[in-house]
Design a protein around this motif. Structure first.
Motif: not given
Length: 338
Positions: A122-127, A235-238, A326-327, A330-333
């Motif tokens: 799974l990869v979080p969607p773009k915020p 914090l990815i997908g915060l 910034y936080l 984050l949606n990628k490593g």
């Protein structure tokens, strides 16, 4: 911490074996909850939503005898499709509730491992946030300067360490949840993943290695130190995770409405940006804690994690905003972003 997928399979199993079927804990109700087994089963079943499973103590049968007549999975405790591992009814680092969810016709633990593989993909969607390269740099500099990077470290913004509950300062009730398992803790034994369900007699048993796990981290994870702790989350997908903290108490709405009482409990959405500001600004946090006052009895406060990025800590409002953006971006490593 232990087992396949770096422990993710253990976590997935715990959700389905324990949290979705309280009857699965009947055999360890006495050491964990100080409730005798029959009382435990009867208490759960006397208010069963489905009339088929509703226990009536006036009919003269014991709770376990009644349940045996209606149990859809007689080979397993509870009603879910589960396998008793070699250590049953004791618990272990790879079976924190003493059982493994596995359905007939599958390999042992296959479904839990499949869930882990799916989750790892799974990869979080773009915020829904716009941030320029310079704003990203500014936010990262504040992230480093404030010391966030000490725990939220590495490519995926976590040091993968369990922090003691009294150090992190957040609501400790969940951290203590497994403390009594110390009474019935066994070595980590599981059937081989090549074994079919139902498990055959003399099935192959494997001892899951723990030599890569720090003993103190293991004690913290199961609260065998009496206090427990929480693993540093990524914090990815915060952006998509609000409200924040272990109790979900840090919530601020789009209308500057505070706490869960002012947002979700009124059917109003939580604003990730304002909630992150409340996470790092002590004045905003006090508004959240005050708004949650009626929920303190159910262990929702929004307190703790006192790592501030505000004026009192020497940061400007501009720096605080830079960190928040910034936080939430984050949606990628970190390696992928570079």
């Amino acid at each position: 911490m232990a087992g396949s997928f770096h422990g993710l399979t253990v976590f997935n199993n715990n959700v389905h074996a324990q949290n979705s079927d309280s009857l699965s804990q009947a055999d360890i109700a006495e050491p964990l909850f100080d409730i005798e087994k029959e009382t435990y089963i009867g208490t759960i079943l006397q208010n069963a939503a489905n009339p088929t499973f509703r226990f009536d103590p006036r009919k003269g049968k014991s709770p376990s005898a009644f349940f045996a007549e209606v149990d859809p999975t007689p080979s397993a405790p509870g009603i879910n499709e589960m396998v008793k591992p070699p250590t049953f009814p004791n618990v272990s680092p790879v079976a924190p509730d003493g059982l493994i969810v596995s359905s007939p016709g599958f390999h042992f633990n296959e479904q839990n491992n499949a869930m882990s593989a799916f989750q790892n993909a799974l990869v979080p969607p773009k915020p829904n946030i716009t941030i320029s390269n310079s704003e990203t740099d500014d936010g990262y500099n504040v992230f480093s300067k404030a010391g966030c990077i000490k725990c939220h470290a590495g490519s995926y913004f976590t040091n993968h360490q369990i922090i003691p509950a009294d150090k992190i300062g957040t609501e400790p009730s969940r951290a203590k949840a497994l403390a009594k398992t110390a009474k019935i803790f066994a070595e980590p034994l599981l059937y081989s993943p090549t074994e079919n369900v139902p498990i055959r007699k003399n099935a192959r048993v494997l001892k899951i290695p723990l030599n890569n796990i720090d003993e103190q981290q293991l004690r913290l994870g199961f609260a065998h130190d009496g206090k427990g702790g929480y693993k540093t989350p990524s914090l990815i997908g915060l952006y998509w995770q609000a409200p924040y903290l272990h109790d979900g108490g840090v919530a601020v709405g789009y209308e500057h409405n505070y706490g869960l009482t002012g947002t979700l409990l009124k059917g109003k959405p939580v604003d990730p940006y304002r909630s992150i500001i409340a996470l790092v600004d002590r004045k905003e946090r006090q508004k959240v804690i005050k708004a949650n006052a009626s929920l303190h009895s159910v262990h929702i406060t929004g307190d703790g994690h006192s790592f501030w990025v505000d004026q009192e800590s020497g940061f400007t409002k501009k720096e605080q905003i830079a960190l928040a953006k910034y936080l939430l971006s984050l949606n990628k490593g970190r390696t992928e972003q570079q």
